[in-house]
Design a protein around this motif. Structure first.
Motif, PDB file in Angstrom:
ATOM      1  N   MET A 104      60.736  66.889   8.598  1.00  0.00           N
ATOM      2  CA  MET A 104      62.131  66.603   8.910  1.00  0.00           C
ATOM      3  C   MET A 104      62.677  67.511  10.015  1.00  0.00           C
ATOM      4  O   MET A 104      63.362  67.062  10.936  1.00  0.00           O
ATOM      5  CB  MET A 104      63.003  66.748   7.661  1.00  0.00           C
ATOM      6  CG  MET A 104      63.248  65.460   6.910  1.00  0.00           C
ATOM      7  SD  MET A 104      64.017  64.174   7.902  1.00  0.00           S
ATOM      8  CE  MET A 104      65.507  64.978   8.438  1.00  0.00           C
ATOM      9  N   ALA A 105      62.385  68.801   9.931  1.00  0.00           N
ATOM     10  CA  ALA A 105      62.900  69.751  10.925  1.00  0.00           C
ATOM     11  C   ALA A 105      62.394  69.407  12.315  1.00  0.00           C
ATOM     12  O   ALA A 105      63.138  69.484  13.301  1.00  0.00           O
ATOM     13  CB  ALA A 105      62.492  71.173  10.539  1.00  0.00           C
ATOM     14  N   HIS A 106      61.126  68.998  12.395  1.00  0.00           N
ATOM     15  CA  HIS A 106      60.547  68.662  13.699  1.00  0.00           C
ATOM     16  C   HIS A 106      61.119  67.355  14.241  1.00  0.00           C
ATOM     17  O   HIS A 106      61.283  67.208  15.455  1.00  0.00           O
ATOM     18  CB  HIS A 106      59.024  68.590  13.593  1.00  0.00           C
ATOM     19  CG  HIS A 106      58.379  69.944  13.484  1.00  0.00           C
ATOM     20  ND1 HIS A 106      58.044  70.697  14.585  1.00  0.00           N
ATOM     21  CD2 HIS A 106      58.042  70.694  12.409  1.00  0.00           C
ATOM     22  CE1 HIS A 106      57.511  71.849  14.200  1.00  0.00           C
ATOM     23  NE2 HIS A 106      57.503  71.872  12.880  1.00  0.00           N
ATOM     24  N   LEU A 107      61.422  66.409  13.358  1.00  0.00           N
ATOM     25  CA  LEU A 107      62.058  65.174  13.811  1.00  0.00           C
ATOM     26  C   LEU A 107      63.435  65.473  14.410  1.00  0.00           C
ATOM     27  O   LEU A 107      63.783  64.950  15.477  1.00  0.00           O
ATOM     28  CB  LEU A 107      62.199  64.174  12.656  1.00  0.00           C
ATOM     29  CG  LEU A 107      62.967  62.890  13.000  1.00  0.00           C
ATOM     30  CD1 LEU A 107      62.217  62.069  14.051  1.00  0.00           C
ATOM     31  CD2 LEU A 107      63.219  62.054  11.753  1.00  0.00           C
ATOM     32  N   CYS A 108      64.200  66.320  13.742  1.00  0.00           N
ATOM     33  CA  CYS A 108      65.532  66.692  14.249  1.00  0.00           C
ATOM     34  C   CYS A 108      65.424  67.407  15.596  1.00  0.00           C
ATOM     35  O   CYS A 108      66.209  67.144  16.512  1.00  0.00           O
ATOM     36  CB  CYS A 108      66.256  67.569  13.238  1.00  0.00           C
ATOM     37  SG  CYS A 108      66.654  66.705  11.699  1.00  0.00           S
ATOM     38  N   SER A 109      64.432  68.293  15.742  1.00  0.00           N
ATOM     39  CA  SER A 109      64.228  68.997  17.013  1.00  0.00           C
ATOM     40  C   SER A 109      63.826  68.017  18.113  1.00  0.00           C
ATOM     41  O   SER A 109      64.287  68.120  19.259  1.00  0.00           O
ATOM     42  CB  SER A 109      63.134  70.062  16.862  1.00  0.00           C
ATOM     43  OG  SER A 109      63.522  71.034  15.927  1.00  0.00           O
ATOM     44  N   PHE A 110      62.986  67.051  17.756  1.00  0.00           N
ATOM     45  CA  PHE A 110      62.549  66.040  18.722  1.00  0.00           C
ATOM     46  C   PHE A 110      63.736  65.220  19.220  1.00  0.00           C
ATOM     47  O   PHE A 110      63.902  65.010  20.424  1.00  0.00           O
ATOM     48  CB  PHE A 110      61.501  65.139  18.058  1.00  0.00           C
ATOM     49  CG  PHE A 110      61.221  63.866  18.813  1.00  0.00           C
ATOM     50  CD1 PHE A 110      60.618  63.901  20.060  1.00  0.00           C
ATOM     51  CD2 PHE A 110      61.549  62.638  18.268  1.00  0.00           C
ATOM     52  CE1 PHE A 110      60.353  62.725  20.755  1.00  0.00           C
ATOM     53  CE2 PHE A 110      61.292  61.466  18.956  1.00  0.00           C
ATOM     54  CZ  PHE A 110      60.687  61.508  20.205  1.00  0.00           C
ATOM     55  N   GLN A 111      64.585  64.775  18.302  1.00  0.00           N
ATOM     56  CA  GLN A 111      65.725  63.940  18.696  1.00  0.00           C
ATOM     57  C   GLN A 111      66.763  64.736  19.482  1.00  0.00           C
ATOM     58  O   GLN A 111      67.486  64.175  20.298  1.00  0.00           O
ATOM     59  CB  GLN A 111      66.349  63.298  17.463  1.00  0.00           C
ATOM     60  CG  GLN A 111      65.425  62.253  16.829  1.00  0.00           C
ATOM     61  CD  GLN A 111      66.016  61.582  15.610  1.00  0.00           C
ATOM     62  OE1 GLN A 111      66.639  62.233  14.776  1.00  0.00           O
ATOM     63  NE2 GLN A 111      65.821  60.283  15.505  1.00  0.00           N
ATOM     64  N   ALA A 112      66.813  66.046  19.245  1.00  0.00           N
ATOM     65  CA  ALA A 112      67.757  66.904  19.978  1.00  0.00           C
ATOM     66  C   ALA A 112      67.150  67.493  21.250  1.00  0.00           C
ATOM     67  O   ALA A 112      67.818  68.239  21.969  1.00  0.00           O
ATOM     68  CB  ALA A 112      68.224  68.032  19.070  1.00  0.00           C
ATOM     69  N   GLU A 113      65.872  67.164  21.515  1.00  0.00           N
ATOM     70  CA  GLU A 113      65.146  67.710  22.675  1.00  0.00           C
ATOM     71  C   GLU A 113      65.154  69.236  22.659  1.00  0.00           C
ATOM     72  O   GLU A 113      65.343  69.899  23.684  1.00  0.00           O
ATOM     73  CB  GLU A 113      65.735  67.190  23.992  1.00  0.00           C
ATOM     74  CG  GLU A 113      65.701  65.689  24.131  1.00  0.00           C
ATOM     75  CD  GLU A 113      66.205  65.217  25.479  1.00  0.00           C
ATOM     76  OE1 GLU A 113      66.216  66.030  26.435  1.00  0.00           O
ATOM     77  OE2 GLU A 113      66.586  64.047  25.588  1.00  0.00           O
ATOM     78  N   ALA A 114      64.961  69.796  21.473  1.00  0.00           N
ATOM     79  CA  ALA A 114      65.017  71.252  21.315  1.00  0.00           C
ATOM     80  C   ALA A 114      63.626  71.812  21.005  1.00  0.00           C
ATOM     81  O   ALA A 114      62.657  71.067  20.845  1.00  0.00           O
ATOM     82  CB  ALA A 114      65.987  71.596  20.173  1.00  0.00           C
ATOM     83  N   GLU A 115      63.529  73.124  20.937  1.00  0.00           N
ATOM     84  CA  GLU A 115      62.275  73.796  20.576  1.00  0.00           C
ATOM     85  C   GLU A 115      61.793  73.293  19.208  1.00  0.00           C
ATOM     86  O   GLU A 115      62.617  72.983  18.356  1.00  0.00           O
ATOM     87  CB  GLU A 115      62.495  75.320  20.512  1.00  0.00           C
ATOM     88  CG  GLU A 115      62.831  75.937  21.861  1.00  0.00           C
ATOM     89  CD  GLU A 115      61.657  75.971  22.818  1.00  0.00           C
ATOM     90  OE1 GLU A 115      60.504  75.836  22.332  1.00  0.00           O
ATOM     91  OE2 GLU A 115      61.875  76.105  24.016  1.00  0.00           O
ATOM     92  N   PRO A 116      60.467  73.174  19.010  1.00  0.00           N
ATOM     93  CA  PRO A 116      59.365  73.608  19.877  1.00  0.00           C
ATOM     94  C   PRO A 116      58.929  72.579  20.921  1.00  0.00           C
ATOM     95  O   PRO A 116      57.898  72.751  21.563  1.00  0.00           O
ATOM     96  CB  PRO A 116      58.238  73.845  18.866  1.00  0.00           C
ATOM     97  CG  PRO A 116      58.482  72.829  17.808  1.00  0.00           C
ATOM     98  CD  PRO A 116      59.984  72.712  17.699  1.00  0.00           C
ATOM     99  N   PHE A 117      59.689  71.505  21.126  1.00  0.00           N
ATOM    100  CA  PHE A 117      59.333  70.511  22.140  1.00  0.00           C
ATOM    101  C   PHE A 117      59.718  71.021  23.526  1.00  0.00           C
ATOM    102  O   PHE A 117      60.821  71.525  23.729  1.00  0.00           O
ATOM    103  CB  PHE A 117      60.042  69.183  21.850  1.00  0.00           C
ATOM    104  CG  PHE A 117      59.576  68.521  20.589  1.00  0.00           C
ATOM    105  CD1 PHE A 117      58.486  67.670  20.595  1.00  0.00           C
ATOM    106  CD2 PHE A 117      60.228  68.766  19.388  1.00  0.00           C
ATOM    107  CE1 PHE A 117      58.060  67.072  19.433  1.00  0.00           C
ATOM    108  CE2 PHE A 117      59.799  68.164  18.214  1.00  0.00           C
ATOM    109  CZ  PHE A 117      58.706  67.310  18.235  1.00  0.00           C
ATOM    110  N   LEU A 118      58.799  70.869  24.476  1.00  0.00           N
ATOM    111  CA  LEU A 118      59.047  71.315  25.839  1.00  0.00           C
ATOM    112  C   LEU A 118      59.997  70.351  26.539  1.00  0.00           C
ATOM    113  O   LEU A 118      59.851  69.137  26.446  1.00  0.00           O
ATOM    114  CB  LEU A 118      57.730  71.388  26.621  1.00  0.00           C
ATOM    115  CG  LEU A 118      56.657  72.337  26.064  1.00  0.00           C
ATOM    116  CD1 LEU A 118      55.376  72.212  26.878  1.00  0.00           C
ATOM    117  CD2 LEU A 118      57.159  73.771  26.090  1.00  0.00           C
TER     118      LEU A 118
END
Length: 202
Positions: A104-118
């Motif tokens: 879940m945390a990584h999905l939220c980061s992905f949708q927000a274009e935030a870390e750890p996604f470059l």
């Protein structure tokens, strides 16, 4: 097959059939995933010329689009679930939590274009997007990458498979009935390659 064939029953709006016809063509393409199918249905619900049929379109949407479609739509690097309703987002969250709460945390980061996604990756909408993310070693949960890759490879309909069977029928005819399966498969592959990717959707 369901994603495209159920559109046939609403393909007769009296004002403007273009959005439905365009969606049908798109959903039967060789390269359309279930995320693309979900996007097409979301667009149909908001089409102005279909507002008088909105209840019918919404009913079909509810019948055709599964939680996996919604999750694929959220994991697509271009769509990222941007047009889903709060209820649909809740369905996605419940499905992801049932699979693995850590995702879940990584999905939220992905949708927000935030870390750890470059940040640089969000300018690339290629098919291998999640494979690139997995290989960058940025700390993104590999389980989310594998799930996204699996979902985004699923075709939206069986139309492309039916076209392959048609190709087999054209090659392995009554006159060429002694072709072995392996040789026939190679000839079909050559036939489709010679036609070119842009011309396969007929």
């Amino acid at each position: 097959a369901t994603s495209s064939t159920t559109l046939d029953s609403i393909a007769k709006p009296r004002n403007n059939p273009a959005p439905v016809a365009h969606a049908l063509d798109h959903l039967q393409s060789d390269h359309t995933s279930i995320a693309d199918a979900c996007n097409a249905w979301v667009r149909l619900i908001t089409e102005e010329c279909l507002q008088q049929h909105k209840a019918k379109v919404q009913n079909r949407f509810d019948q055709v689009i599964t939680p996996n479609h919604l999750l694929a739509y959220c994991l697509h690097p271009t769509y990222r679930g941007q047009d889903l309703t709060p209820q649909q987002v809740q369905v996605v969250h419940e499905l992801l939590i049932a699979k693995d709460p850590d995702l879940m945390a990584h999905l939220c980061s992905f949708q927000a274009e935030a870390e750890p996604f470059l940040k640089s990756l969000f300018h690339d909408s290629c098919v291998v997007w999640w494979t690139c993310v997995r290989k960058t070693g940025t700390g993104v949960n590999p389980g989310l990458c594998d799930l996204a890759i699996m979902l985004l490879r699923l075709p939206s309909s069986s139309a492309s498979i039916e076209r392959i069977f048609s190709n087999f029928g054209a090659i392995q005819t009554k006159l060429c009935n002694r072709l072995g399966l392996e040789k026939a498969a190679k000839l079909v592959s050559c036939y489709r390659e010679l036609r070119g990717g842009a011309q396969l959707d007929w």
